[in-house]
Design a protein around this motif. Structure first.
Motif, PDB file in Angstrom:
ATOM      1  N   UNK A 204      81.822  72.137 -15.585  1.00 46.10           N
ATOM      2  CA  UNK A 204      80.666  73.386 -14.787  1.00 46.10           C
ATOM      3  C   UNK A 204      79.203  73.552 -15.467  1.00 46.10           C
ATOM      4  N   UNK A 205      80.166  73.977 -17.116  1.00 44.10           N
ATOM      5  CA  UNK A 205      79.462  74.775 -17.897  1.00 44.10           C
ATOM      6  C   UNK A 205      78.665  73.848 -18.881  1.00 44.10           C
ATOM      7  N   UNK A 206      79.423  72.631 -18.929  1.00 42.39           N
ATOM      8  CA  UNK A 206      78.444  71.011 -19.417  1.00 42.39           C
ATOM      9  C   UNK A 206      77.688  70.376 -18.905  1.00 42.39           C
ATOM     10  N   UNK A 207      77.414  70.429 -17.811  1.00 47.54           N
ATOM     11  CA  UNK A 207      77.042  69.516 -16.718  1.00 47.54           C
ATOM     12  C   UNK A 207      75.611  70.247 -16.664  1.00 47.54           C
ATOM     13  N   UNK A 208      75.895  71.409 -16.340  1.00 47.10           N
ATOM     14  CA  UNK A 208      74.345  72.184 -16.635  1.00 47.10           C
ATOM     15  C   UNK A 208      73.914  72.393 -17.826  1.00 47.10           C
ATOM     16  N   UNK A 209      74.451  72.259 -18.906  1.00 50.09           N
ATOM     17  CA  UNK A 209      73.465  72.042 -20.005  1.00 50.09           C
ATOM     18  C   UNK A 209      72.880  70.955 -19.874  1.00 50.09           C
ATOM     19  N   UNK A 210      73.834  69.290 -19.781  1.00 45.12           N
ATOM     20  CA  UNK A 210      73.151  68.143 -20.189  1.00 45.12           C
ATOM     21  C   UNK A 210      71.834  68.251 -18.511  1.00 45.12           C
ATOM     22  N   UNK A 211      71.813  68.879 -18.355  1.00 45.41           N
ATOM     23  CA  UNK A 211      70.775  69.105 -16.950  1.00 45.41           C
ATOM     24  C   UNK A 211      71.337  67.679 -15.368  1.00 45.41           C
TER      25      UNK A 211
ATOM     26  N   UNK B 104      81.812  66.628 -24.109  1.00 43.79           N
ATOM     27  CA  UNK B 104      80.994  68.095 -23.413  1.00 43.79           C
ATOM     28  C   UNK B 104      79.782  67.381 -23.378  1.00 43.79           C
ATOM     29  N   UNK B 105      79.360  66.888 -24.311  1.00 43.23           N
ATOM     30  CA  UNK B 105      77.804  66.847 -24.708  1.00 43.23           C
ATOM     31  C   UNK B 105      77.605  65.709 -24.065  1.00 43.23           C
ATOM     32  N   UNK B 106      77.951  64.631 -23.903  1.00 45.39           N
ATOM     33  CA  UNK B 106      78.315  63.444 -22.957  1.00 45.39           C
ATOM     34  C   UNK B 106      78.065  63.453 -21.156  1.00 45.39           C
TER      35      UNK B 106
ATOM     36  N   UNK C  88      81.943  61.946 -15.273  1.00 46.49           N
ATOM     37  CA  UNK C  88      81.578  60.748 -15.798  1.00 46.49           C
ATOM     38  C   UNK C  88      80.699  60.995 -16.653  1.00 46.49           C
ATOM     39  N   UNK C  89      80.426  59.969 -17.570  1.00 48.76           N
ATOM     40  CA  UNK C  89      79.679  59.988 -19.395  1.00 48.76           C
ATOM     41  C   UNK C  89      80.457  58.861 -20.231  1.00 48.76           C
ATOM     42  N   UNK C  90      79.332  58.446 -20.668  1.00 51.43           N
ATOM     43  CA  UNK C  90      79.374  57.423 -21.801  1.00 51.43           C
ATOM     44  C   UNK C  90      80.344  56.391 -20.507  1.00 51.43           C
ATOM     45  N   UNK C  91      79.803  55.588 -19.961  1.00 46.63           N
ATOM     46  CA  UNK C  91      80.520  54.357 -19.007  1.00 46.63           C
ATOM     47  C   UNK C  91      81.886  54.493 -18.364  1.00 46.63           C
ATOM     48  N   UNK C  92      82.845  55.815 -18.349  1.00 45.52           N
ATOM     49  CA  UNK C  92      83.727  56.032 -18.350  1.00 45.52           C
ATOM     50  C   UNK C  92      84.233  57.389 -17.372  1.00 45.52           C
ATOM     51  N   UNK C  93      84.760  57.551 -15.992  1.00 47.45           N
ATOM     52  CA  UNK C  93      85.067  58.058 -15.106  1.00 47.45           C
ATOM     53  C   UNK C  93      86.404  58.743 -15.027  1.00 47.45           C
TER      54      UNK C  93
END
Length: 99
Positions: free
Chosen positions: A61-68, A11-13, A38-43
């Motif tokens: 959505x929550x994780x994406x929101x927290x990550x900007x 989630x944090x990535x 998407x995150x860390x080169x993975x989709x």
């Protein structure tokens, strides 16, 4: 995601989030949704045919929101269709693109 090729995004990535709707009729009354993460080169691509898709979208959505992560207009419309709204920390806005 578990299958022939196991993939995971923490989630944090999470750095990319796109929710699309594909209609099977002209009146857009029937169709399915597809979530791209998407995150860390993975989709990862996930169709709404899986069980508890709405819950997965909410968590992502929550994780994406927290990550900007910035949501495009189409994603915002599709989130609203699932009755998922922005948070005080990251209200919905349209800017940028998802690639």
């Amino acid at each position: 995601m578990i299958g022939p090729i196991n993939r995971a995004i923490k989630w944090e990535e999470l750095g990319g989030f796109k929710l699309s709707y594909y209609s099977t009729r002209r009146d857009r009354e029937a169709g399915w949704m597809h979530l791209k993460l998407k995150g860390k080169g993975l989709g990862l691509g996930i169709d709404s045919t899986i069980s508890e898709f709405d819950e997965l979208v909410k968590l992502a959505h929550v994780a994406a929101s927290m990550n900007g992560v910035v949501f495009d207009a189409s994603t915002i419309r599709n989130l609203r269709a699932l009755r998922i709204s922005g948070s005080p920390e990251n209200p919905f806005y349209v800017k940028g693109t998802f690639s």
